[in-house]
Design a protein around this motif. Structure first.
Motif, PDB file in Angstrom:
ATOM      1  N   LEU A 180       0.834  -1.212   0.000  1.00 27.66           N
ATOM      2  CA  LEU A 180       0.000   0.000   0.000  1.00 27.66           C
ATOM      3  C   LEU A 180       0.861   1.253   0.000  1.00 27.66           C
ATOM      4  CD1 LEU A 180      -2.580  -1.230   2.639  1.00 27.66           C
ATOM      5  CD2 LEU A 180      -3.099  -0.717   0.253  1.00 27.66           C
ATOM      6  N   ASP A 181       1.914   1.231   0.793  1.00 27.50           N
ATOM      7  CA  ASP A 181       2.836   2.373   0.803  1.00 27.50           C
ATOM      8  C   ASP A 181       3.424   2.585  -0.598  1.00 27.50           C
ATOM      9  OD1 ASP A 181       2.451   2.858   3.510  1.00 27.50           O
ATOM     10  OD2 ASP A 181       4.326   1.927   4.150  1.00 27.50           O
TER      11      ASP A 181
ATOM     12  N   ARG B 227      12.478   6.690   4.236  1.00 30.11           N
ATOM     13  CA  ARG B 227      12.747   6.363   5.650  1.00 30.11           C
ATOM     14  C   ARG B 227      11.711   5.382   6.198  1.00 30.11           C
ATOM     15  NH1 ARG B 227      13.605  10.931   9.884  1.00 30.11           N
ATOM     16  NH2 ARG B 227      13.941   9.058  11.155  1.00 30.11           N
ATOM     17  N   ILE B 228      10.459   5.493   5.743  1.00 27.03           N
ATOM     18  CA  ILE B 228       9.423   4.553   6.199  1.00 27.03           C
ATOM     19  C   ILE B 228       9.828   3.118   5.827  1.00 27.03           C
ATOM     20  CG2 ILE B 228       7.048   3.778   5.678  1.00 27.03           C
ATOM     21  CD1 ILE B 228       6.239   6.796   5.780  1.00 27.03           C
ATOM     22  N   PHE B 229      10.300   2.920   4.614  1.00 28.17           N
ATOM     23  CA  PHE B 229      10.768   1.583   4.221  1.00 28.17           C
ATOM     24  C   PHE B 229      12.010   1.187   5.038  1.00 28.17           C
ATOM     25  CE2 PHE B 229       8.387  -0.281   0.684  1.00 28.17           C
ATOM     26  CZ  PHE B 229       7.498   0.743   0.409  1.00 28.17           C
ATOM     27  N   GLU B 230      12.910   2.128   5.242  1.00 28.68           N
ATOM     28  CA  GLU B 230      14.134   1.817   5.993  1.00 28.68           C
ATOM     29  C   GLU B 230      13.817   1.426   7.437  1.00 28.68           C
ATOM     30  OE1 GLU B 230      17.003   1.480   4.682  1.00 28.68           O
ATOM     31  OE2 GLU B 230      18.556   1.751   6.221  1.00 28.68           O
ATOM     32  N   GLU B 231      12.896   2.151   8.061  1.00 29.14           N
ATOM     33  CA  GLU B 231      12.533   1.836   9.449  1.00 29.14           C
ATOM     34  C   GLU B 231      11.900   0.450   9.552  1.00 29.14           C
ATOM     35  OE1 GLU B 231      12.651   3.713  12.485  1.00 29.14           O
ATOM     36  OE2 GLU B 231      14.108   4.917  11.387  1.00 29.14           O
ATOM     37  N   THR B 232      11.102   0.103   8.549  1.00 26.76           N
ATOM     38  CA  THR B 232      10.485  -1.229   8.558  1.00 26.76           C
ATOM     39  C   THR B 232      11.564  -2.296   8.475  1.00 26.76           C
ATOM     40  OG1 THR B 232       8.470  -0.343   7.575  1.00 26.76           O
ATOM     41  CG2 THR B 232       8.813  -2.716   7.361  1.00 26.76           C
TER      42      THR B 232
ATOM     43  N   ARG C 186       7.300   5.421  16.161  1.00 24.53           N
ATOM     44  CA  ARG C 186       6.368   4.283  16.171  1.00 24.53           C
ATOM     45  C   ARG C 186       6.830   3.201  15.207  1.00 24.53           C
ATOM     46  NH1 ARG C 186       1.723   4.924  19.646  1.00 24.53           N
ATOM     47  NH2 ARG C 186       1.787   7.119  20.225  1.00 24.53           N
ATOM     48  N   PRO C 187       6.496   1.943  15.508  1.00 27.14           N
ATOM     49  CA  PRO C 187       6.763   0.886  14.513  1.00 27.14           C
ATOM     50  C   PRO C 187       5.823   1.021  13.318  1.00 27.14           C
ATOM     51  CG  PRO C 187       5.668  -0.039  16.440  1.00 27.14           C
ATOM     52  CD  PRO C 187       5.875   1.423  16.732  1.00 27.14           C
ATOM     53  N   LEU C 188       6.219   0.469  12.208  1.00 27.94           N
ATOM     54  CA  LEU C 188       5.421   0.503  10.971  1.00 27.94           C
ATOM     55  C   LEU C 188       4.806   1.883  10.750  1.00 27.94           C
ATOM     56  CD1 LEU C 188       3.839  -3.045  11.316  1.00 27.94           C
ATOM     57  CD2 LEU C 188       5.679  -2.369   9.779  1.00 27.94           C
ATOM     58  N   PRO C 189       5.687   2.881  10.646  1.00 31.09           N
ATOM     59  CA  PRO C 189       5.221   4.266  10.548  1.00 31.09           C
ATOM     60  C   PRO C 189       4.571   4.558   9.209  1.00 31.09           C
ATOM     61  CG  PRO C 189       7.592   4.184  10.199  1.00 31.09           C
ATOM     62  CD  PRO C 189       7.155   2.779  10.572  1.00 31.09           C
ATOM     63  N   GLY C 190       3.777   5.618   9.206  1.00 32.56           N
ATOM     64  CA  GLY C 190       3.065   5.983   7.992  1.00 32.56           C
ATOM     65  C   GLY C 190       3.267   7.436   7.625  1.00 32.56           C
ATOM     66  N   MET C 191       2.634   7.808   6.511  1.00 29.79           N
ATOM     67  CA  MET C 191       2.716   9.196   6.050  1.00 29.79           C
ATOM     68  C   MET C 191       1.642  10.049   6.701  1.00 29.79           C
ATOM     69  SD  MET C 191       4.255  11.449   4.294  1.00 29.79           S
ATOM     70  CE  MET C 191       5.367  10.785   3.038  1.00 29.79           C
TER      71      MET C 191
ATOM     72  N   GLY D 107       0.085  -5.290  21.173  1.00 31.44           N
ATOM     73  CA  GLY D 107       0.153  -5.960  19.878  1.00 31.44           C
ATOM     74  C   GLY D 107       0.583  -5.026  18.765  1.00 31.44           C
ATOM     75  N   LEU D 108      -0.060  -5.208  17.649  1.00 32.65           N
ATOM     76  CA  LEU D 108       0.302  -4.491  16.435  1.00 32.65           C
ATOM     77  C   LEU D 108       0.150  -2.980  16.592  1.00 32.65           C
ATOM     78  CD1 LEU D 108       0.974  -5.000  13.377  1.00 32.65           C
ATOM     79  CD2 LEU D 108      -1.480  -4.896  12.962  1.00 32.65           C
ATOM     80  N   GLN D 109       1.089  -2.248  16.021  1.00 40.63           N
ATOM     81  CA  GLN D 109       0.975  -0.794  15.881  1.00 40.63           C
ATOM     82  C   GLN D 109       1.281  -0.498  14.424  1.00 40.63           C
ATOM     83  OE1 GLN D 109       2.652   1.697  18.969  1.00 40.63           O
ATOM     84  NE2 GLN D 109       3.350  -0.100  20.092  1.00 40.63           N
ATOM     85  N   ILE D 110       0.355   0.137  13.719  1.00 35.68           N
ATOM     86  CA  ILE D 110       0.520   0.218  12.266  1.00 35.68           C
ATOM     87  C   ILE D 110      -0.277   1.358  11.630  1.00 35.68           C
ATOM     88  CG2 ILE D 110      -1.343  -1.421  11.805  1.00 35.68           C
ATOM     89  CD1 ILE D 110       0.455  -2.626   9.559  1.00 35.68           C
ATOM     90  N   ALA D 111       0.296   1.896  10.577  1.00 34.03           N
ATOM     91  CA  ALA D 111      -0.365   2.895   9.738  1.00 34.03           C
ATOM     92  C   ALA D 111      -0.997   2.196   8.529  1.00 34.03           C
ATOM     93  CB  ALA D 111       0.654   3.928   9.258  1.00 34.03           C
TER      94      ALA D 111
END
Lengths: 228, 228
Positions: A94-95, A130-135, B44-49, B59-63
């Motif tokens: 999705l990203d 950076r979002i991909f790098e952090e993942t 945060r883990p799995l950060p978003g835009m 549990g899960l933390q996600i954008a």
């Protein structure tokens, strides 16, 4: 052929499906989307607004790139197990789809100019890298989400490798903002199925990217010559 | 609370997650996204835009709205079984997300004017309505994908009901282009969990939709007064 992908002769949104099938060792054919879009979308089940569209022989026929990608990943062993990893893999594709929407200015609604491109490159594009790098940093090594190749790797490869191939100055940006992802792309591109596909795809599509005036506008702000 | 949703006090992209949890009978709290975006996304883990962002306790933390929605649908019995129905449900939430992108002009990159809105309403918005209607036509009754409520129903309800509530003239468009989906919305809104949620949400958010200048521009082209 078990699969037919309807997409233009460009990488952009179609290449995620092609890479996924190439990694899975599934033969597929690619056809022009003009037999579906814009006049015949409603002749098909699960119709969409725009390509890609996938037809499985005797099976699913469906639009929407991330829906096609998660479906094929599930079927061909590229969806990780565990709810968190599955959500992370889905998020990655999705990203990738969102970045394509942004770099093409939503299909060319506006053209890039020096100022808007400079701001996008320094801010949102860098943030996406950076979002991909952090993942990778939190979940990955040697692949995006750990020890096995998944849809998240296909998302990273399909997003960044064609962008860099078409628009080479962006390789430095990726190395700066996402060094581990940049290194991952090199490793992925050496896998036999992916290497063979990328070689053929680049011979076929050249440095073409998203096409149209918006691609010309990207080349112009990056000081590249027009794709011949 | 098992779930915390970070989103503005508006329906738009957040309401799909809220409706899903309401239908599943899962309590959740909603917080302002300002503690995450724009300055703390990488904490945060799995950060978003951009919002929404979901935190599961322990549990899960996600954008990424569609990643959150497919994950929660899977966990709470709203993802259909069978590869085709799963792909169709995933497509529905992706389609909904795309319509929001279009009606908000990609977050307000441009404002609606009479001509551009008229063209969008007659062409792309009508096509999106028909896409939902065709899906119901081929797969549905009494729900979007058949006999059980799924993520596809949450997608249809979360997309069209807040749009019509905020911008009432569009109800006629939906009735014309997607009569079966329009009727489905009425049935869905009577389910106890969804009815209670929608009543509370409308008391909370009024007719607010996507917010900002782009919402004002939508009201203007539709001849509605500004939301007070």
């Amino acid at each position: 052929m078990a699969y037919t992908l309807y997409y233009w002769p460009l990488p952009f949104r179609g290449i995620f499906i092609e890479l996924l099938l190439a990694e899975a060792g599934q033969p597929f054919e690619k056809k022009s989307p003009s037999s579906i879009y814009p006049d015949h979308r409603f002749d098909r089940p699960l119709p969409g607004m725009a390509p890609p569209y996938l037809v499985e022989k005797g099976g699913l026929q469906i639009a929407q790139m991330p829906a096609i990608a998660t479906h094929l990943a599930e079927r061909h062993g590229l969806m990780p197990s565990g709810a968190e990893a599955r959500a992370a893999a889905t998020k990655a594709i999705l990203d990738a789809n969102d970045v394509l929407e942004e770099i093409s200015q939503n299909g060319g609604v506006q053209m890039w100019e020096e100022e808007s491109w400079g701001e996008f490159r320094a801010e949102r594009l860098a943030t996406w890298m950076r979002i991909f790098e952090e993942t990778y940093q939190h979940h990955g090594g040697p692949f995006m989400l750990g020890e096995e190749i998944t849809l998240a790797d296909i998302a990273a490869l399909g997003l960044w490798a064609p962008m860099i191939h078409a628009l080479p100055p962006l390789e430095e940006d990726l190395k700066r903002h996402a060094p581990q992802v940049s290194a991952l792309l090199g490793r992925l591109a050496q896998r036999p199925g992916l290497e063979a596909f990328l070689t053929a795809q680049r011979a076929r599509d050249g440095q073409g990217y998203c096409g149209g005036e918006i691609e010309a506008s990207l080349r112009e702000v990056l000081g590249l010559k027009a794709e011949g």
